[in-house]
Design a protein around this motif. Sequence first.
Motif, short mmCIF file in Angstrom:
data_model
loop_
_atom_site.label_atom_id
_atom_site.label_comp_id
_atom_site.label_asym_id
_atom_site.label_seq_id
_atom_site.Cartn_x
_atom_site.Cartn_y
_atom_site.Cartn_z
N ASN A 1 -12.25 16.03 21.22
CA ASN A 1 -13.30 15.98 20.20
C ASN A 1 -12.85 15.13 19.03
N GLU A 2 -13.73 14.27 18.57
CA GLU A 2 -13.44 13.43 17.40
C GLU A 2 -13.88 14.15 16.14
N ASN A 3 -13.00 14.19 15.16
CA ASN A 3 -13.30 14.83 13.88
C ASN A 3 -13.16 13.78 12.79
N ILE A 4 -14.29 13.31 12.30
CA ILE A 4 -14.31 12.27 11.27
C ILE A 4 -14.20 12.93 9.90
N SER A 5 -13.22 12.50 9.13
CA SER A 5 -13.06 13.07 7.80
C SER A 5 -13.45 12.12 6.69
N LEU A 6 -13.63 10.83 7.04
CA LEU A 6 -13.88 9.85 5.99
C LEU A 6 -14.47 8.59 6.60
N PHE A 7 -15.34 7.94 5.84
CA PHE A 7 -15.81 6.60 6.17
C PHE A 7 -15.37 5.69 5.04
N GLY A 8 -15.12 4.44 5.34
CA GLY A 8 -14.78 3.45 4.33
C GLY A 8 -15.78 2.31 4.40
N ILE A 9 -16.28 1.90 3.24
CA ILE A 9 -17.26 0.81 3.17
C ILE A 9 -16.73 -0.29 2.26
N GLU A 10 -17.55 -1.29 2.06
CA GLU A 10 -17.16 -2.43 1.24
C GLU A 10 -16.60 -1.99 -0.11
N ASN A 11 -15.55 -2.71 -0.52
CA ASN A 11 -14.88 -2.49 -1.80
C ASN A 11 -14.14 -1.16 -1.87
N TRP A 12 -13.66 -0.68 -0.75
CA TRP A 12 -12.82 0.52 -0.71
C TRP A 12 -11.48 0.14 -0.10
N TRP A 13 -10.44 0.77 -0.62
CA TRP A 13 -9.12 0.69 0.01
C TRP A 13 -9.04 1.85 0.99
N ILE A 14 -8.43 1.62 2.13
CA ILE A 14 -8.24 2.70 3.10
C ILE A 14 -6.89 2.54 3.78
N THR A 15 -6.26 3.66 4.01
CA THR A 15 -4.98 3.72 4.72
C THR A 15 -4.75 5.17 5.09
N ASN A 16 -3.71 5.43 5.87
CA ASN A 16 -3.23 6.80 6.02
C ASN A 16 -2.02 6.85 5.10
N LEU A 17 -2.20 7.43 3.94
CA LEU A 17 -1.19 7.38 2.89
C LEU A 17 0.13 8.02 3.32
N ASP A 18 0.08 9.16 3.99
CA ASP A 18 1.29 9.83 4.44
C ASP A 18 2.07 8.92 5.39
N SER A 19 1.40 8.36 6.36
CA SER A 19 2.04 7.48 7.33
C SER A 19 2.55 6.20 6.66
N PHE A 20 1.76 5.64 5.77
CA PHE A 20 2.11 4.39 5.08
C PHE A 20 3.34 4.59 4.19
N ILE A 21 3.34 5.62 3.40
CA ILE A 21 4.44 5.86 2.44
C ILE A 21 5.70 6.36 3.15
N ASN A 22 5.52 7.35 4.03
CA ASN A 22 6.69 8.01 4.66
C ASN A 22 7.10 7.39 5.99
N GLU A 23 6.33 6.40 6.44
CA GLU A 23 6.63 5.70 7.70
C GLU A 23 6.77 6.66 8.88
N VAL A 24 5.78 7.56 8.98
CA VAL A 24 5.72 8.53 10.07
C VAL A 24 4.43 8.27 10.85
N PRO A 25 4.36 8.69 12.10
CA PRO A 25 3.13 8.49 12.87
C PRO A 25 1.92 9.15 12.20
N SER A 26 0.81 8.47 12.28
CA SER A 26 -0.43 8.96 11.70
C SER A 26 -1.11 9.93 12.67
N HIS A 27 -1.63 11.02 12.14
CA HIS A 27 -2.40 11.95 12.97
C HIS A 27 -3.85 11.50 13.08
N ASN A 28 -4.21 10.48 12.30
CA ASN A 28 -5.57 9.97 12.27
C ASN A 28 -5.61 8.51 12.67
N ALA A 29 -6.78 8.06 13.05
CA ALA A 29 -7.02 6.66 13.39
C ALA A 29 -8.01 6.08 12.38
N ILE A 30 -7.95 4.77 12.23
CA ILE A 30 -8.94 4.04 11.44
C ILE A 30 -9.55 3.01 12.38
#
Length: 189
Positions: free
Chosen positions: A66-95
């Motif tokens: 099952n897919e669980n969407i927690s966020l959408f990103g549109i024009e003029n938004w920054w998006i990342t998986n902050l935990d994965s980006f900062i701590n360099e760990v695998p992301s539990h989410n996809a973009i």
Amino acid sequence: MKSQLFTYLNRYVSFESEEIDLIFNSLSQKTFHKKEFLLAQYQVCKHRFFILEGLVRYYKTDSDGNENISLFGIENWWITNLDSFINEVPSHNAIQAVENTTVLYISKSDLELLYEKVPKLERAFRIITEKTLIAIQRKDEIYMKQNSKERYYSLVDTIPNFAQRVPQYMIASYLDITPEYLSEIRKNR
């Protein structure tokens, strides 16, 4: 593109055009086609993405598929998986791109160098991150008080053409309701 970024960043901190040039020249651009991943689930997130044009979803797939969407990103938004980006760990989410999406992106190491060259940028990202966290908290608080129908109306009233850009099953996932119930809500509006 540069003017779009300039306008966006100046909402938070006043930048000189030379600073924007430095920032812009540190970013790369890429277009992701519909359904293409900016970040796959369980991959380490290597970039922060600024959406120039398009729409992405931030979601995870559970063990039942099952897919669980927690966020959408549109024009003029920054998006990342902050935990994965900062701590360099695998992301539990996809973009994933919901429609063809053009982004500017930057790696963690390039961003750190840029913070040294343009200290105001670090302040801008702190403010952006704070506003993002506040928006998430408000969404959670509002959604706890609203029924499914009110959540849908709130979503489409806040972002008017959003419902036309996103498949119904994705909106249902985001609102934590079934696609069938969402269809019923839309018919009765």
